[in-house]
Design an enzyme around this catalytic site. Structure first.
Site, mmCIF file in Angstrom:
data_model
loop_
_atom_site.group_PDB
_atom_site.id
_atom_site.type_symbol
_atom_site.label_atom_id
_atom_site.label_comp_id
_atom_site.label_asym_id
_atom_site.label_seq_id
_atom_site.Cartn_x
_atom_site.Cartn_y
_atom_site.Cartn_z
ATOM 1 N N GLU A 292 0.821 -1.220 0.000
ATOM 2 C CA GLU A 292 0.000 0.000 0.000
ATOM 3 C C GLU A 292 0.852 1.266 0.000
ATOM 4 O O GLU A 292 0.419 2.305 -0.468
ATOM 5 C CB GLU A 292 -0.937 0.023 1.228
ATOM 6 C CG GLU A 292 -2.180 -0.813 1.020
ATOM 7 C CD GLU A 292 -3.264 -0.592 2.072
ATOM 8 O OE1 GLU A 292 -3.076 0.226 2.995
ATOM 9 O OE2 GLU A 292 -4.298 -1.272 1.978
ATOM 10 N N HIS A 321 9.893 -26.468 -0.339
ATOM 11 C CA HIS A 321 9.337 -27.610 -1.072
ATOM 12 C C HIS A 321 8.219 -27.179 -2.015
ATOM 13 O O HIS A 321 7.468 -28.011 -2.495
ATOM 14 C CB HIS A 321 8.847 -28.660 -0.069
ATOM 15 C CG HIS A 321 9.960 -29.137 0.825
ATOM 16 N ND1 HIS A 321 10.651 -30.290 0.597
ATOM 17 C CD2 HIS A 321 10.538 -28.550 1.910
ATOM 18 C CE1 HIS A 321 11.596 -30.430 1.528
ATOM 19 N NE2 HIS A 321 11.544 -29.379 2.339
ATOM 20 N N LYS A 429 -13.272 0.999 -1.930
ATOM 21 C CA LYS A 429 -14.248 1.147 -0.830
ATOM 22 C C LYS A 429 -15.463 1.925 -1.321
ATOM 23 O O LYS A 429 -16.604 1.541 -1.072
ATOM 24 C CB LYS A 429 -13.607 1.899 0.352
ATOM 25 C CG LYS A 429 -12.636 1.056 1.170
ATOM 26 C CD LYS A 429 -12.169 1.831 2.409
ATOM 27 C CE LYS A 429 -11.215 1.020 3.250
ATOM 28 N NZ LYS A 429 -10.743 1.708 4.448
HETATM 29 O O1 PA5 Z 1 -3.464 1.129 5.990
HETATM 30 C C1 PA5 Z 1 -4.587 1.514 5.765
HETATM 31 O O2 PA5 Z 1 -4.906 2.718 5.890
HETATM 32 C C2 PA5 Z 1 -5.702 0.566 5.378
HETATM 33 O O3 PA5 Z 1 -5.240 -0.718 5.171
HETATM 34 C C3 PA5 Z 1 -6.746 0.518 6.485
HETATM 35 O O4 PA5 Z 1 -6.146 0.119 7.675
HETATM 36 C C4 PA5 Z 1 -7.889 -0.433 6.148
HETATM 37 O O5 PA5 Z 1 -8.434 -0.117 4.904
HETATM 38 C C5 PA5 Z 1 -8.980 -0.368 7.210
HETATM 39 O O6 PA5 Z 1 -9.450 0.938 7.334
HETATM 40 P P1 PA5 Z 1 -10.195 1.432 8.654
HETATM 41 O O7 PA5 Z 1 -9.240 1.329 9.761
HETATM 42 O O8 PA5 Z 1 -10.585 2.847 8.357
HETATM 43 O O9 PA5 Z 1 -11.371 0.541 8.843
#
Ligand code: PA5
Length: 439
Positions: A292, A321, A429
């Site tokens: 990310e 393996h 989302k």
């Molecule tokens: O790193 C990030 O920002 C994302 O992976 C969020 O943690 C994930 O989408 C979950 O979002 P939230 O904490 O708003 O539910």
């Protein structure tokens, strides 16, 4: 306290001089200086680098510990964390590393920890049946819903399903058995105020995947008797080590430079090869962090770059393996980080002599397997670096997590992308919410 050891082999394609020249060319020192300066002036909290300040924030640990002490009075036998991505992976990684992957039975007074992440009905039914069994037996359960935005579809859906069950068995005092971890002023924060749920705040500038040392990670960990003091002490020691100006002795800078050097030469896969089954969740935590943070459509100037390093996780020796043939013989598109553990919690001796192994310990055999794998990578000129954790205790896991978060900050700088946003995740989302008509 010992420190984990980071090393790389010059013979695997890069000389130290190449890395130092790359650091010079990309002016990496400017980024290090910026971090060190913000750190010294205690101004990290106001910036995107806020996560580096959290392990130094005693107030967070005091608040988390106070809430945990209050909730432990209910003697919950199960704690269910409802969250996804950065809101679950950190706690899961630490819990699994410290307790092991197969912790299924209740250890005296420590609640079992479950994670409700996606909306998989079959998985949720299993969790619900465990929870219902406990509630029907007169035991308490504790719900910790974790979402920074307070709006993530999966988390909200799972929360209401579990809350409904809790209300059925505890109509009068269910609110006492819920802890909400979210941003102040998120929609969930407002709901929590109306319902009088206990709230733990996530500092505004701390992003999901950088939040493991905030209440997001700390609350479930302290509830399961993991030492958050040790965890954060490890993280603090790494901030000092990774902000130091001696590149060779700065593992975060070295690791970022190694990955970037190879990425520039078409090596676009990063394999985290963990020689410990209990570190798999930590591998998944890192997979999210690098994917990310570095996988970006646009660079910092808004130019389309389609940048990214694809993370994979391998488990030693299991995956020798399955993927070793590909990794040693296939395309030269991978850079590997081996993680080994010097001392496991247990050791076992092989009893019968079948192939010269009698009397050898599992730790010796595992060591030979990891050393043999590195030897094969060297012989086939496959690039790698190594991390040796003295043990899988809170302190060293804290060190590793912090090392990786700082590495990603340097790597984001080298790649000229913003390591703190995730615009394309937000896109999925919104699309899903549009389809569900909940926008
Ligand atoms: O790193 C990030 O920002 C994302 O992976 C969020 O943690 C994930 O989408 C979950 O979002 P939230 O904490 O708003 O539910």
């Amino acid at each position: 306290m010992k420190e984990f050891i980071f090393s790389y082999r010059e013979s695997c394609g890069i000389a130290l001089a190449d890395l130092l020249a790359l650091a010079e060319e990309k002016k990496l020192e400017a980024e290090r200086l910026l971090l060190a300066d913000l750190f010294l002036k205690k101004e990290l909290y106001e910036t995107s680098y806020a996560s580096l300040a959290i392990p130094f924030d005693e107030q967070i640990r005091e608040r988390v510990s106070a809430v945990a002490a209050q909730k432990k009075k209910f003697n919950p036998t199960v704690l269910v964390v409802i969250g996804i991505g950065g809101s679950s992976l950190g706690a899961k990684a630490v819990h699994q590393a410290v307790f092991g992957r197969l912790r299924t039975r209740v250890v005296t007074n420590i609640p079992l920890l479950y994670f409700a992440e996606t909306v998989d009905a079959d998985r949720m039914i299993t969790i619900l049946s465990v929870l219902e069994q406990e509630l029907a037996a007169g035991n308490n359960i504790l719900i910790n819903v974790v979402t920074k935005s307070g709006t993530t579809t999966e988390t909200i859906a799972n929360f209401y399903v579990i809350l409904e069950l809790l209300k059925k068995y505890r109509p009068d005092d269910y609110a006492e058995l819920v802890v909400v971890t979210t941003d102040k002023d998120s929609p969930l924060w407002s709901l929590a105020q109306c319902e009088i749920f206990t709230c733990l705040e996530i500092p505004k500038m701390v992003g999901g995947r950088y939040s493991v040392f905030s209440a997001v990670g700390l609350f479930p960990l302290v509830m399961t008797d993991i030492s958050i003091e040790e965890l954060c002490a490890g993280a603090r020691s790494m901030v000092t080590r990774c902000l130091n100006d001696d590149v060779q002795n700065n593992p975060a800078m070295m690791s970022a430079l190694i990955q970037y050097y190879h990425y520039q030469r078409g090596v676009s896969i990063n394999d985290l090869f963990l020689f410990s089954v209990d570190l798999e969740a930590m591998g998944k935590w890192y997979r999210q962090l690098i994917a990310e943070s570095i996988g970006k459509e646009f660079d910092k100037q808004g130019k389309q770059v389609l940048m990214g390093i694809t993370p994979t996780i391998s488990l030693g020796s299991i995956d020798l393996h399955s993927v070793a043939q590909l990794y040693l013989g296939g395309p030269r598109d991978k850079c590997t980080t081996f993680v080994t553990v010097e001392k496991n919690r247990n050791n076992i001796i092989v009893p019968h002599d079948v192939s010269g192994l009698a009397g050898r310990s599992f730790s010796d055999i595992m060591h030979a397997l990891s050393a043999g794998t590195k030897g094969a990578y060297l012989k086939n000129n496959r690039p790698f670096c190594s991390v040796v954790l003295p043990e899988k205790s809170e302190y060293y896991i804290g060190q590793f997590l912090q090392f990786k978060m700082i590495e990603i900050m340097y790597l984001g700088f080298l790649c000229n992308v913003d390591p703190f946003d995730q615009p394309n995740v937000e896109l999925y989302k919104r699309e899903a919410q549009r389809i569900l008509n909940v926008l």
